[in-house]
Motif scaffolding. Structure first.
Motif, PDB file in Angstrom:
ATOM      1  N   ALA A 298       0.823  -1.205   0.000  1.00  0.00           N
ATOM      2  CA  ALA A 298       0.000   0.000   0.000  1.00  0.00           C
ATOM      3  C   ALA A 298       0.860   1.260   0.000  1.00  0.00           C
ATOM      4  O   ALA A 298       0.532   2.250  -0.668  1.00  0.00           O
ATOM      5  CB  ALA A 298      -0.931   0.000   1.212  1.00  0.00           C
ATOM      6  N   ALA A 299       1.964   1.247   0.748  1.00  0.00           N
ATOM      7  CA  ALA A 299       2.850   2.415   0.799  1.00  0.00           C
ATOM      8  C   ALA A 299       3.465   2.684  -0.572  1.00  0.00           C
ATOM      9  O   ALA A 299       3.559   3.842  -1.017  1.00  0.00           O
ATOM     10  CB  ALA A 299       3.945   2.196   1.841  1.00  0.00           C
ATOM     11  N   VAL A 300       3.871   1.616  -1.253  1.00  0.00           N
ATOM     12  CA  VAL A 300       4.464   1.779  -2.589  1.00  0.00           C
ATOM     13  C   VAL A 300       3.416   2.300  -3.570  1.00  0.00           C
ATOM     14  O   VAL A 300       3.688   3.209  -4.378  1.00  0.00           O
ATOM     15  CB  VAL A 300       5.047   0.442  -3.082  1.00  0.00           C
TER      16      VAL A 300
ATOM     17  N   HIS B 227      12.158   9.792  -0.505  1.00  0.00           N
ATOM     18  CA  HIS B 227      10.923  10.498  -0.149  1.00  0.00           C
ATOM     19  C   HIS B 227      10.228   9.794   1.024  1.00  0.00           C
ATOM     20  O   HIS B 227      10.583   8.647   1.374  1.00  0.00           O
ATOM     21  CB  HIS B 227       9.998  10.639  -1.357  1.00  0.00           C
ATOM     22  N   PRO B 228       9.252  10.418   1.670  1.00  0.00           N
ATOM     23  CA  PRO B 228       8.650   9.838   2.882  1.00  0.00           C
ATOM     24  C   PRO B 228       8.054   8.449   2.691  1.00  0.00           C
ATOM     25  O   PRO B 228       8.143   7.606   3.588  1.00  0.00           O
ATOM     26  CB  PRO B 228       7.566  10.855   3.264  1.00  0.00           C
ATOM     27  N   TYR B 229       7.420   8.196   1.544  1.00  0.00           N
ATOM     28  CA  TYR B 229       6.851   6.866   1.300  1.00  0.00           C
ATOM     29  C   TYR B 229       7.961   5.806   1.291  1.00  0.00           C
ATOM     30  O   TYR B 229       7.794   4.713   1.845  1.00  0.00           O
ATOM     31  CB  TYR B 229       6.118   6.833  -0.045  1.00  0.00           C
ATOM     32  N   ALA B 230       9.071   6.126   0.650  1.00  0.00           N
ATOM     33  CA  ALA B 230      10.187   5.180   0.583  1.00  0.00           C
ATOM     34  C   ALA B 230      10.813   4.996   1.958  1.00  0.00           C
ATOM     35  O   ALA B 230      11.219   3.880   2.324  1.00  0.00           O
ATOM     36  CB  ALA B 230      11.239   5.674  -0.406  1.00  0.00           C
ATOM     37  N   ALA B 231      10.902   6.080   2.732  1.00  0.00           N
ATOM     38  CA  ALA B 231      11.450   5.971   4.080  1.00  0.00           C
ATOM     39  C   ALA B 231      10.569   5.074   4.948  1.00  0.00           C
ATOM     40  O   ALA B 231      11.063   4.216   5.696  1.00  0.00           O
ATOM     41  CB  ALA B 231      11.579   7.362   4.708  1.00  0.00           C
ATOM     42  N   VAL B 232       9.254   5.255   4.852  1.00  0.00           N
ATOM     43  CA  VAL B 232       8.320   4.394   5.599  1.00  0.00           C
ATOM     44  C   VAL B 232       8.431   2.951   5.118  1.00  0.00           C
ATOM     45  O   VAL B 232       8.371   2.010   5.922  1.00  0.00           O
ATOM     46  CB  VAL B 232       6.875   4.919   5.457  1.00  0.00           C
ATOM     47  N   SER B 233       8.607   2.752   3.831  1.00  0.00           N
ATOM     48  CA  SER B 233       8.776   1.388   3.301  1.00  0.00           C
ATOM     49  C   SER B 233      10.003   0.720   3.900  1.00  0.00           C
ATOM     50  O   SER B 233       9.995  -0.492   4.155  1.00  0.00           O
ATOM     51  CB  SER B 233       8.900   1.430   1.770  1.00  0.00           C
ATOM     52  N   ALA B 234      11.068   1.489   4.120  1.00  0.00           N
ATOM     53  CA  ALA B 234      12.263   0.938   4.762  1.00  0.00           C
ATOM     54  C   ALA B 234      11.931   0.449   6.162  1.00  0.00           C
ATOM     55  O   ALA B 234      12.377  -0.623   6.591  1.00  0.00           O
ATOM     56  CB  ALA B 234      13.374   1.981   4.807  1.00  0.00           C
TER      57      ALA B 234
ATOM     58  N   HIS C 153      10.847  11.206  12.267  1.00  0.00           N
ATOM     59  CA  HIS C 153      12.303  11.058  12.165  1.00  0.00           C
ATOM     60  C   HIS C 153      12.791  11.427  10.767  1.00  0.00           C
ATOM     61  O   HIS C 153      13.871  12.019  10.620  1.00  0.00           O
ATOM     62  CB  HIS C 153      12.712   9.627  12.516  1.00  0.00           C
ATOM     63  N   ALA C 154      12.030  11.086   9.743  1.00  0.00           N
ATOM     64  CA  ALA C 154      12.412  11.465   8.384  1.00  0.00           C
ATOM     65  C   ALA C 154      12.441  12.987   8.249  1.00  0.00           C
ATOM     66  O   ALA C 154      13.365  13.551   7.642  1.00  0.00           O
ATOM     67  CB  ALA C 154      11.442  10.855   7.375  1.00  0.00           C
ATOM     68  N   MET C 155      11.449  13.650   8.832  1.00  0.00           N
ATOM     69  CA  MET C 155      11.404  15.110   8.776  1.00  0.00           C
ATOM     70  C   MET C 155      12.642  15.712   9.444  1.00  0.00           C
ATOM     71  O   MET C 155      13.224  16.671   8.940  1.00  0.00           O
ATOM     72  CB  MET C 155      10.128  15.623   9.440  1.00  0.00           C
ATOM     73  N   GLU C 156      13.046  15.152  10.571  1.00  0.00           N
ATOM     74  CA  GLU C 156      14.263  15.627  11.230  1.00  0.00           C
ATOM     75  C   GLU C 156      15.483  15.410  10.347  1.00  0.00           C
ATOM     76  O   GLU C 156      16.341  16.286  10.208  1.00  0.00           O
ATOM     77  CB  GLU C 156      14.471  14.897  12.562  1.00  0.00           C
ATOM     78  N   GLU C 157      15.550  14.233   9.749  1.00  0.00           N
ATOM     79  CA  GLU C 157      16.735  13.886   8.961  1.00  0.00           C
ATOM     80  C   GLU C 157      16.852  14.742   7.709  1.00  0.00           C
ATOM     81  O   GLU C 157      17.966  15.032   7.251  1.00  0.00           O
ATOM     82  CB  GLU C 157      16.706  12.396   8.607  1.00  0.00           C
TER      83      GLU C 157
END
Length: 417
Positions: free
Chosen positions: A156-158, A252-259, A388-392
């Motif tokens: 779903a994230a992808v 991007h955020p979707y890819a970061a969440v996928s990780a 955390h992605a936003m911070e990074e």
């Protein structure tokens, strides 16, 4: 060292608990804590009175502990600056505010907004973009029937990413908009029970309709909502580190969440609550924890739901959830079984219940599947991952670059034939 036994480095060498504790520089109780966390394997020898441990595995753990205590130099930053979560003295806070109190008094959405922005937004709800939901449901629906909830969330994230042409905009406002849309999109991609199809209202209500076929009472919904808030973030857990690495490379955020979603299925992370759920059902079926615990130990398995490396005492998330579960109708037997598990195991290993066991009580007593705890964890932690992605994104790109510790053959070697 005992006579007529191979040296410590010899293959097959087994160490006693005392020898293992001496080599690691810890107390014998801590050795069993390592076992419970899955960091060491143990075996009870026929006719022996105690457990034995593989010498090579013990030495590897000792080396790893030394590296962690001494630190490592070169190759980039290994410490990660964060304003999000602080864990100390069996307590934890989100942006300086007690996390337990925040989760108990505010909705999951409000906790997420606090973590993202440092502002409290009473009554906020999240709305999933229609195009993202359509793409996510279509992709998740194409999976085999045996696919688990985490499989659906990853797909779903992808799919949601592919439906968002603005996904590469990493400005703070854009990422915040992505966050508010992605969390409800992931929930909407999960198949609901036939009796309900709720895609509006609080996130806990929407998620309940996809985890349980029972009508939800207020106490149960409050427990689920609080669980989501408590699980939003927990400093640099392994999945969160994966997310920050991806964000450091400007994924991007979707890819970061996928990780992050790719990491949580391990039994020592997001899937731990499912193991505790099954253990709890076995105890309820047997009527007592003793034979169930004995079978787990005999099989060489760690007891799930007990102990946490960051909390020498009780996990504050578990303490908060157990208190709420007392008011959940029908949760009494599962709560009693959880207490029996802790008491039985504590005869030899002084470990407290962690949040996985508390989450298992909620899922088992609500008629949910064993995978429900992992789903709750993934949905909640998605909000923390994006924080955390936003911070990074505000840090120097690719700053997290540790160096490998090479232990292979020394070059130059001749080319292989």
């Amino acid at each position: 060292m005992r006579d007529q036994e191979p040296a410590a480095g010899h293959p097959g060498r087994r160490l006693s608990t005392k020898e293992t504790a001496e080599l690691l520089g810890v107390k014998p109780e801590t050795v069993y804590a390592y076992v419970s966390r899955g960091q060491l394997g143990s075996r009870r020898e026929p006719g022996g009175r105690g457990s034995t441990f593989d010498a090579e595995q013990v030495q590897a753990l000792a080396r790893r502990n030394r590296r962690e205590s001494e630190g490592s130099s070169g190759g980039g930053d290994l410490s990660v600056r964060t304003r999000l979560t602080l864990i100390e003295k069996d307590r934890f806070s989100f942006r300086g505010v007690d996390a337990v109190e925040l989760a108990e008094r505010h909705s999951f959405e409000e906790v997420a907004e606090w973590l993202w922005t440092g502002r409290l937004s009473p009554g906020i709800t999240f709305t999933a973009p229609a195009a993202a939901v359509t793409a996510a449901r279509r992709a998740a629906g194409a999976l085999p029937e045996h696919a688990g909830p985490t499989d659906r969330l990853r797909v779903a994230a992808v799919a949601a990413a592919a439906a968002d042409p603005l996904r590469f905009d990493l400005s703070p406002d854009a990422v915040l908009g992505t966050a508010r849309g992605l969390v409800p999109t992931l929930v909407a991609a999960l198949p609901p029970f036939p009796r309900s199809h709720r895609d509006t209202g609080p996130m806990a209500h929407r998620l309940w309709a996809r985890l349980s076929g029972r009508e939800a009472d207020e106490a149960s919904l409050h427990a689920l909502d609080t669980a989501l808030g408590l699980l939003v973030d927990h400093d640099l857990a392994v999945s969160t580190l994966a997310v920050r690495l991806a964000a450091s490379a400007r994924a991007h955020p979707y890819a970061a969440v996928s990780a992050g979603l790719g990491v949580i299925e391990g039994p020592l992370h997001g899937a731990a609550s499912g193991l505790a759920h099954r253990l709890l059902l076995d105890v309820l079926d047997q009527g007592t924890a003793a034979p169930v615990i004995a079978d787990e130990l005999r099989a060489g398995r760690r007891i799930p739901g007990l102990g946490h490396r960051l909390y020498p005492g009780e996990d504050p998330r578990a303490r908060a959830l157990f208190a709420l579960l007392k008011d959940v109708p029908g949760a009494g037997p599962a709560l009693a079984a959880a207490r029996d598990i802790v008491a039985t195991t504590a005869r030899h290993t002084p470990l407290h219940a962690n949040v996985d066991l508390a989450l298992a009580v909620l899922t088992a007593s609500s008629g949910m599947a064993a995978t429900a705890g992992e789903t709750i964890f993934a949905v909640a932690r998605t909000a923390g991952w994006i924080a955390h992605a936003m911070e990074e994104y505000g840090e120097r790109p690719l700053r997290i670059r540790p160096s490998g510790h090479y232990v292979g053959p020394k070059p130059p070697l001749p080319l292989p034939e």
